[in-house]
Design a protein around this motif. Structure first.
Motif, PDB file in Angstrom:
ATOM      1  N   ARG A 396       0.823  -1.210   0.000  1.00  0.00           N
ATOM      2  CA  ARG A 396       0.000   0.000   0.000  1.00  0.00           C
ATOM      3  C   ARG A 396       0.859   1.261   0.000  1.00  0.00           C
ATOM      4  O   ARG A 396       0.404   2.330  -0.417  1.00  0.00           O
ATOM      5  CB  ARG A 396      -0.916   0.011   1.237  1.00  0.00           C
ATOM      6  CG  ARG A 396      -1.842  -1.181   1.356  1.00  0.00           C
ATOM      7  CD  ARG A 396      -2.869  -0.947   2.459  1.00  0.00           C
ATOM      8  NE  ARG A 396      -3.703  -2.120   2.690  1.00  0.00           N
ATOM      9  CZ  ARG A 396      -3.540  -2.973   3.705  1.00  0.00           C
ATOM     10  NH1 ARG A 396      -2.583  -2.738   4.606  1.00  0.00           N
ATOM     11  NH2 ARG A 396      -4.333  -4.015   3.835  1.00  0.00           N
ATOM     12  N   ALA A 397       2.126   1.125   0.465  1.00  0.00           N
ATOM     13  CA  ALA A 397       2.997   2.304   0.590  1.00  0.00           C
ATOM     14  C   ALA A 397       4.041   2.405  -0.507  1.00  0.00           C
ATOM     15  O   ALA A 397       4.624   3.469  -0.703  1.00  0.00           O
ATOM     16  CB  ALA A 397       3.699   2.284   1.950  1.00  0.00           C
ATOM     17  N   GLY A 398       4.288   1.319  -1.225  1.00  0.00           N
ATOM     18  CA  GLY A 398       5.331   1.371  -2.257  1.00  0.00           C
ATOM     19  C   GLY A 398       5.612   0.000  -2.833  1.00  0.00           C
ATOM     20  O   GLY A 398       4.898  -0.970  -2.556  1.00  0.00           O
ATOM     21  N   PRO A 399       6.662  -0.124  -3.613  1.00  0.00           N
ATOM     22  CA  PRO A 399       6.991  -1.414  -4.239  1.00  0.00           C
ATOM     23  C   PRO A 399       7.531  -2.418  -3.220  1.00  0.00           C
ATOM     24  O   PRO A 399       8.137  -2.041  -2.214  1.00  0.00           O
ATOM     25  CB  PRO A 399       8.053  -1.039  -5.273  1.00  0.00           C
ATOM     26  CG  PRO A 399       8.674   0.199  -4.732  1.00  0.00           C
ATOM     27  CD  PRO A 399       7.590   0.943  -4.001  1.00  0.00           C
ATOM     28  N   VAL A 400       7.304  -3.684  -3.491  1.00  0.00           N
ATOM     29  CA  VAL A 400       7.770  -4.777  -2.634  1.00  0.00           C
ATOM     30  C   VAL A 400       8.652  -5.686  -3.478  1.00  0.00           C
ATOM     31  O   VAL A 400       8.280  -6.085  -4.587  1.00  0.00           O
ATOM     32  CB  VAL A 400       6.597  -5.574  -2.029  1.00  0.00           C
ATOM     33  CG1 VAL A 400       7.112  -6.746  -1.210  1.00  0.00           C
ATOM     34  CG2 VAL A 400       5.724  -4.668  -1.169  1.00  0.00           C
ATOM     35  N   LEU A 401       9.818  -6.025  -2.962  1.00  0.00           N
ATOM     36  CA  LEU A 401      10.784  -6.853  -3.677  1.00  0.00           C
ATOM     37  C   LEU A 401      10.680  -8.298  -3.225  1.00  0.00           C
ATOM     38  O   LEU A 401      10.636  -8.587  -2.022  1.00  0.00           O
ATOM     39  CB  LEU A 401      12.204  -6.331  -3.412  1.00  0.00           C
ATOM     40  CG  LEU A 401      13.368  -7.170  -3.955  1.00  0.00           C
ATOM     41  CD1 LEU A 401      13.360  -7.181  -5.479  1.00  0.00           C
ATOM     42  CD2 LEU A 401      14.698  -6.657  -3.420  1.00  0.00           C
ATOM     43  N   ALA A 500       5.798   3.349  -6.485  1.00  0.00           N
ATOM     44  CA  ALA A 500       4.363   3.128  -6.601  1.00  0.00           C
ATOM     45  C   ALA A 500       4.073   1.693  -6.180  1.00  0.00           C
ATOM     46  O   ALA A 500       4.941   0.817  -6.293  1.00  0.00           O
ATOM     47  CB  ALA A 500       3.891   3.372  -8.036  1.00  0.00           C
ATOM     48  N   PRO A 501       2.869   1.405  -5.679  1.00  0.00           N
ATOM     49  CA  PRO A 501       2.534   0.029  -5.279  1.00  0.00           C
ATOM     50  C   PRO A 501       2.729  -0.952  -6.429  1.00  0.00           C
ATOM     51  O   PRO A 501       2.148  -0.809  -7.502  1.00  0.00           O
ATOM     52  CB  PRO A 501       1.055   0.139  -4.880  1.00  0.00           C
ATOM     53  CG  PRO A 501       0.883   1.558  -4.448  1.00  0.00           C
ATOM     54  CD  PRO A 501       1.777   2.352  -5.358  1.00  0.00           C
TER      55      PRO A 501
END
Length: 692
Positions: A396-401, A500-501
């Motif tokens: 919800r707050a940003g990209p996830v790796l 961005a998500p």
């Protein structure tokens, strides 16, 4: 043909014509070139001939013709007659006389009067060749790029200008010894440090500040990084700190002509700061004051061409020979770097724990006791509940790796009944699935295994053992249907992703930088990294995990899917690469493994390996291990019966102080085999990257 003449009585008579044979001889004498004359000053040229044969690894003397006197300068490229062939080489020096008692041939041509081989690079190349039991011409092939005549003829640009003012300390203020390190560089001295960089992406700026400080003291810098993406980051940081035109970036992606043009600007002392990949370690920077190596544990720093030098060793030797500073950095610390610290050659440059906690994300293990009480499958599930919860909240707050150890789809299959590896019925190669609609096929011969049955238990069903990045992206796409899923791997490596998500699935080393950092990271399939049959498996696993975790925001979370009891996982949770390197090196020292000791490998056919070892007079203290058969994936040479390679490898173990003598005797044995035209039947490597 006749001629006429008159006698005493005025009667004309015929004279006999000139014999044809005499006319031919006169014509041949007139067509013969004039005798060549040697140069009056320093008429003998000593030449390194471009040949990889070990028994020819020495200088050869040639006469310098008078008409080449001005062009034949030390360091230039020449062409010579050698064994009835025209070969290229480098003119090393010119002397008054030769010790050779026979008749010397003349230089055939001066390819270019540009002195591309400087005395410093020649000395370094000779030292590297001796250290790795290789030949000087092989090292020079790595050190000096191929010539492009158009680039040499171009007018050289103007020098960068006045010496810049030393930049502010910037990121180095976060390290207690950082300002002191810069102060040593500013004073023209030679500080050497093994640097554990803080999480984040400002490591490139820190390197640029160090290079700018050395430049302000009037000395140059050589910066070596693993790949082109890292070159771009340091390149941008150098422009920001030094300004335009004060450095060059050298990468293979530039193309031969542009790369040679930039290399010439360094040779001609137009710039004194160079950043590039491993070949940049030999860049002809004038008055080197600092050498930098980033992420020294990356395999790409070991050159795949003979004599297989490692950039860390090359730069360490260069710093020692040039009395320059050295900065070997990364988010982790390798056992080789720890050896430099414990030997006193370099000091440790680290941040205090309070500063580290302020920069590092929270690291959680999926199988800890608290998570097991909540999710009984936390240690066995590939995507445990903790990883899914963290990814869902952070997205919800940003990209996830998501870091996946393997590329591809389903890269390893096994029998669903007995868990035996699934192999091809024809060549016994491993079976894999290449895509979502593909049938299992052999990775060696390509045969489709449509009617496969396990030869052990007869079960016809398979299960996935190793899941690749494409299959992981497919699974995450179904679990997070509203998010964009990007992949970064061998086929397409992303440099950056927006803030961005989204979900990013990447293989180790291909993780793109997220603007503002990742909101979270999930490190999948830790067992696949830790269970590799490699001496460096644990060290390499921690390096890959820390490199990915360093891209996460300080307020973010990292979830590692591996056994929480593993020392590697504990070091990641505590963010303690230095402590892990100390313990790992202590274990290696007790067991006699590199880098606590040095090793050399001899690989080839069984008869060739044994024949070479029988002829080597091993120095005192050298221990022979093997020979033993090696796996087919590491073999070069003809295949034996049944399509398998018959190759063995012997390891020679010696205390680190004795590696020079071991390399010398191996080089002598290699030269003896080369003289008998058997040089390619057994391969010699000093300090091989993989020993198990």
């Amino acid at each position: 043909m006749t001629s006429q003449s008159s006698g005493p009585d005025g009667v004309l008579f015929e004279l006999p014509a000139e014999p044809p044979a005499e006319r031919k001889q006169e014509k041949k004498r007139s067509d013969r070139p004039a005798p060549r004359r040697s140069a009056e000053r320093l008429p003998i040229a000593r030449v390194v001939v471009d040949t990889p044969l070990p028994h020819l690894d020495r200088y050869f003397d040639y006469r310098v013709p008078a008409d080449m006197d001005e062009a034949a300068v030390p360091g230039c490229r020449v062409r010579v007659r050698f064994n009835n062939r025209r070969l290229t080489g480098f003119l090393v020096e010119r002397v008054d006389s030769s010790e050779f008692g026979g008749r010397l041939a003349y230089l055939d041509a001066v390819v270019s009067p540009e002195p591309v081989l400087t005395p410093e690079i020649l000395g370094l190349s000779r030292a590297v060749a001796d250290r790795y039991a290789g030949t000087l011409s092989d090292v020079l092939r790595l050190a000096v790029p191929p010539r492009h005549a158009r680039a040499e003829k171009e007018e050289p640009g103007d020098p960068a200008g006045a010496v810049p003012v030393a930049p502010e300390a910037g990121p180095w203020t976060e390290y207690p010894d950082g300002p002191a390190f810069l102060g040593e560089l500013r004073g023209g001295r030679a500080p050497r440090a093994v640097w554990n960089a803080l999480p984040g992406t400002d490591w490139a700026e820190a390197i640029a500040v160090a290079a700018g400080t050395a430049l302000a003291a009037g000395r140059g810098s050589v910066i070596v990084v693993p790949d082109g993406r890292d070159v771009e980051r340091v390149d941008a940081a150098l422009v920001s700190v030094l300004g335009e035109g004060r450095h060059v970036a050298l990468t293979a992606g530039l193309g031969p002509s542009e790369r040679y043009r930039r290399w010439l600007s360094v040779l001609r002392d137009r710039v004194r700061v160079v950043v590039g990949t491993r070949a940049a370690a030999f860049a002809p920077v004038r008055d080197v004051g600092l050498v930098v190596l980033w992420d020294d544990g990356d395999d790409v720093h070991a050159d795949p061409h003979a004599p297989y030098p490692h950039a860390r060793t090359v730069l360490s030797m260069r710093a020692h020979r040039a009395e320059a500073g050295a900065l070997i950095g990364g988010h982790t610390r390798t056992t080789d770097a720890q050896m430099l610290v414990e030997s006193g050659w370099a000091g440790a440059l680290v941040a205090d724990r309070a500063t580290l906690r302020r920069h590092a994300p929270l690291v959680r293990a999926a199988g800890d006791d608290r998570e097991l009480a909540r999710d009984g499958a936390a240690r066995t599930a590939r995507l445990p509940g903790l990883a899914l919860r963290v990814a869902r909240e952070a997205s919800r707050a940003g990209p996830v790796l998501f870091q996946v150890p393997r590329r591809g789809y389903l890269t390893t299959l096994a029998c669903a009944g007995c868990r035996e590896p699934a192999r091809c019925d024809g060549c016994r190669g491993p079976l894999a699935v290449r895509g979502s609609h593909a049938m299992p096929s052999c990775g060696w011969c390509g045969r489709v295994a449509g009617a496969w049955a396990c030869p052990e238990c007869g079960v016809t069903r398979m299960r996935a053992v190793v899941v690749g990045d494409r299959r992981t992206a497919e699974e995450l796409g179904r679990a997070f249907p509203s998010l964009t899923v990007r992949t970064s791997g061998r086929e397409e490596v992303l440099s950056r992703v927006p803030d961005a998500p989204s979900l990013v699935v990447a293989t180790p080393g291909a993780e793109p930088v997220a603007e503002g950092g990742y909101a979270a990271a999930v490190l999948l399939d830790g067992w696949a990294l830790l269970n590799r049959m490699d001496l460096r498996a644990a060290e390499e696993t921690l390096r890959r995990w820390l490199s990915a975790a360093a891209l996460v925001r300080p307020e973010g979370t990292v979830v590692v899917c591996a056994d929480v009891r593993s020392p590697v996982v504990q070091s990641l949770v505590r963010w303690d690469p230095g402590g892990f390197a100390e313990r790992e090196l202590a274990d290696r020292r007790e067991l006699g493994f590199p880098p606590a000791v040095s090793m050399a490998s001899v690989t080839g056919g069984p008869e060739h390996v044994r024949e070479l070892l029988d002829r080597v007079d091993l120095p005192e203290g050298v221990e022979l291990l093997g020979p033993v058969p090696v796996g087919p994936e590491r073999v070069e040479g003809p295949a034996g019966p049944g399509g398998t390679h018959t190759t063995e490898r012997a390891l020679l173990r010696v205390p680190r102080a004795g590696v020079g003598e071991l390399a010398r005797v191996l080089k002598a044995a290699s030269a003896a085999r080369s003289a008998r035209r058997e040089e390619h039947l057994a391969q010699i490597r000093v300090d091989p990257l993989h020993v198990v």
